[in-house]
Design a protein around this motif. Structure first.
Motif, mmCIF file in Angstrom:
data_model
loop_
_atom_site.group_PDB
_atom_site.id
_atom_site.type_symbol
_atom_site.label_atom_id
_atom_site.label_comp_id
_atom_site.label_asym_id
_atom_site.label_seq_id
_atom_site.Cartn_x
_atom_site.Cartn_y
_atom_site.Cartn_z
ATOM 1 N N GLY A 1 0.622 -0.940 0.079
ATOM 2 C CA GLY A 1 0.016 0.073 -0.191
ATOM 3 C C GLY A 1 0.656 1.339 -0.090
ATOM 4 N N LEU A 2 0.269 2.381 -0.262
ATOM 5 C CA LEU A 2 0.798 3.387 -0.436
ATOM 6 C C LEU A 2 1.636 3.811 1.101
ATOM 7 C CD1 LEU A 2 -1.295 5.836 -2.448
ATOM 8 C CD2 LEU A 2 1.155 5.606 -2.980
ATOM 9 N N ASN A 3 0.948 3.615 1.819
ATOM 10 C CA ASN A 3 1.422 3.889 3.165
ATOM 11 C C ASN A 3 2.286 2.914 4.049
ATOM 12 O OD1 ASN A 3 -0.755 2.360 3.566
ATOM 13 N ND2 ASN A 3 -1.378 3.242 5.431
ATOM 14 N N MET A 4 3.148 2.234 3.136
ATOM 15 C CA MET A 4 3.659 1.049 3.579
ATOM 16 C C MET A 4 5.024 1.100 2.973
ATOM 17 S SD MET A 4 1.305 -2.388 3.218
ATOM 18 C CE MET A 4 2.452 -3.496 3.853
ATOM 19 N N GLU A 5 6.169 0.046 3.710
ATOM 20 C CA GLU A 5 7.308 0.109 2.948
ATOM 21 C C GLU A 5 7.786 -1.321 2.985
ATOM 22 O OE1 GLU A 5 10.424 2.262 4.911
ATOM 23 O OE2 GLU A 5 9.702 4.130 4.143
ATOM 24 N N ILE B 1 11.655 -0.731 -0.647
ATOM 25 C CA ILE B 1 10.978 -0.377 -1.714
ATOM 26 C C ILE B 1 9.945 0.728 -1.113
ATOM 27 C CG2 ILE B 1 8.704 -0.770 -3.027
ATOM 28 C CD1 ILE B 1 9.453 -3.881 -3.004
ATOM 29 N N ARG B 2 10.167 1.920 -1.385
ATOM 30 C CA ARG B 2 9.052 2.958 -1.062
ATOM 31 C C ARG B 2 8.257 3.574 -2.061
ATOM 32 N NH1 ARG B 2 10.138 8.546 -0.935
ATOM 33 N NH2 ARG B 2 12.184 8.144 -1.780
ATOM 34 N N PRO B 3 6.878 3.455 -1.833
ATOM 35 C CA PRO B 3 5.813 3.521 -2.961
ATOM 36 C C PRO B 3 5.787 5.131 -2.931
ATOM 37 C CG PRO B 3 4.888 3.003 -0.791
ATOM 38 C CD PRO B 3 6.571 2.806 -0.595
ATOM 39 N N LEU B 4 5.618 5.649 -4.154
ATOM 40 C CA LEU B 4 5.378 6.993 -4.658
ATOM 41 C C LEU B 4 3.929 7.164 -4.820
ATOM 42 C CD1 LEU B 4 8.573 7.866 -6.520
ATOM 43 C CD2 LEU B 4 8.204 8.225 -4.206
ATOM 44 N N ARG B 5 3.054 6.411 -5.697
ATOM 45 C CA ARG B 5 1.948 6.629 -6.242
ATOM 46 C C ARG B 5 1.257 5.174 -6.627
ATOM 47 N NH1 ARG B 5 1.055 7.094 -11.672
ATOM 48 N NH2 ARG B 5 3.143 7.422 -12.974
#
Length: 466
Positions: A234-238, A281-285
């Motif tokens: 999800g967007l708020n995860m790593e 992994i760091r999500p951006l969108r």
């Protein structure tokens, strides 16, 4: 010509004397005095490596007066490997001790086409030599590849110095790994076949030899691949991904921190390379992106063996779910946790991401560190709750009795595999380490059977078991 030179020297030194008088010098020469020498203070001091000390220089005159010229002198040392001098404004005359040895500290004062100089003796002492160490510390090589080894002499004070170019290198079995010295005096160790050998470095000057030369040569890597074909978060995860090197003998080695990551497009997520949070992994969108991995040491791409992975970012994390499981007393088994996203999908396994807790450690404990995060060990019969907490959002799994620890009276399961720990077995000469053996069941759980297995070494002269 001599009288003119003496006149110029007197005029020059009178200028220095006037400057020193202005800043507070306690003595100045008379107008008839002439320069007789340069004095450097102090003399015959002892420093340790990396220690600093501020020297002072004085111009001495025939009338027994002197003027400090520390900031006007040019400072040098006779051996820059032992000590270095500063000529920078504000720190002129400051010595920085570097390595053991004796050196002269020199101050030179120029005037027109002549100069005077003085010196003092300095000794840098690192204490007695305590040993010789070679690097890399863990010597694990791969057939067909070469690696540079270095040798360093260790001192009691903690100081060490590179002596790679002067030691004598050898291998106890050159057919496994051989040593060659190139034009730059580097020691290149080439892995020739699978096995173990000892890479020795002997320093004839000090008489020391390394004791950490045990070297393991592993099979050649045939391809690299990601642990998962898709990483969903999800967007708020790593989330961390993993990359493995697969060898021609069927074994594999994790190389997550050794590869570069190539994303098919920007803006969806970033993946960290290097030693700090490798593979993170760091999500951006929201969206998806393909990722390839490149191993610069071997020149291999994951995509060469159809090994690309996909990162998919979808919604946000809403809940953490832990799979129920059971384990027998004395056995160990990995727990698994998944995130439920706002889209209804379940994330990739979060076992290595979440923080684990056991609500009753007398029944079971669970690991958070080392090579086995999420590993549960049963201690007494009963049920308890294993909780998983996401470190980014703080979201935790619900408090349910999701773990059962059974007594060992049930019919025993057959052991299908045996594994020993530590996984990477690299020892130094004289070092002792405790090995354990675990029997693995078909269910995936395992149990400690160290006390009932029969231990042996294929070559007790290299390493013995007691």
């Amino acid at each position: 010509m001599s009288s003119i030179r003496n006149l110029r020297a007197t005029e020059c030194l009178w200028f220095v004397a006037l400057v020193c008088l202005w800043v507070g010098s306690i003595s100045t020469p008379s107008s008839a005095a002439y320069l007789v020498g340069i004095r450097v203070e102090p003399n015959n001091i002892v420093l340790e490596p990396d220690q600093e000390y501020a020297y002072r220089a004085f111009a001495e005159y025939s009338d027994n007066t002197s003027v400090e010229i520390t900031s006007f002198a040019t400072w040098t040392t006779s051996r820059s490997s032992v000590a270095r001098m500063s000529n920078e404004p504000g720190s002129a005359g400051t010595v920085i001790a570097r390595g053991p040895g004796e050196v002269k500290i020199q101050a030179k004062f120029y005037y027109f086409d002549d100069s005077n100089r003085g010196s003092a003796d300095l000794r840098v002492d690192a204490g007695p030599i305590t040993g010789l160490r070679t690097k890399p510390t863990t010597k694990s090589l791969e057939v067909g590849l070469a690696e540079t080894f270095t040798a360093r002499l260790m001192y009691q004070s903690g100081y060490d110095v590179d002596i790679t170019s002067r030691v004598q290198w050898s291998s106890s079995d050159p057919t496994i790994a051989s040593v060659t010295i190139n034009d730059e005096q580097d020691a290149r160790v080439t892995a020739n076949r699978v096995g173990t050998t000892n890479i020795s470095a002997y320093d004839p000057e000090s008489g020391f030899r390394n004791t950490n030369g045990f070297t393991r040569v592993r099979a050649r890597v045939t391809h690299i691949d990601f642990e998962e074909s898709e990483y969903l978060l999800g967007l708020n995860m790593e989330l961390p991904l993993r990359v493995y090197a697969y060898r021609d003998d069927g074994t594999r080695t994790q190389i997550t921190e050794d590869v570069d990551y190539l994303l098919s497009r920007a803006g969806i997520a970033v993946v960290t390379s290097g030693n700090e949070n490798p593979g993170g992994i760091r999500p951006l969108r929201q969206g998806s992106v393909q990722v390839d991995a490149f191993d610069p040491e071997r020149g291999l791409y994951a995509s060469s063996s159809l090994g690309k992975t996909t990162i998919r970012v979808s919604g946000t994390l809403q809940r953490i779910l832990v799979d129920p499981l059971s384990v027998r007393i004395g056995d160990s088994r990995n727990a698994h946790a998944y995130g439920q996203l706002s889209t209804g999908e379940l994330t990739t396994d979060l076992r290595r991401v979440v923080t684990w807790q056991s609500m009753n450690t007398s029944i079971a404990t669970i690991k958070n560190s080392g090579g086995s995060p999420g590993e549960i060990t049963g201690h007494s019969a009963g049920t308890t709750t294993i909780v998983a907490i996401d470190p980014v959002t703080g979201i935790s799994s619900p408090g349910l009795n999701n773990l059962e620890v059974r007594p060992p009276t049930e019919p025993p399961q057959p052991i299908i595999r045996l594994r020993t720990k530590p996984t990477t077995k690299s020892l130094e000469i004289g070092q002792e380490e405790l090995f354990t053996a675990r029997g693995v069941y078909a269910s995936g759980s395992d149990t400690d059977i160290s006390d009932r297995v029969r231990w042996s070494s294929s070559d007790p002269q290299i390493a013995s078991v007691i």
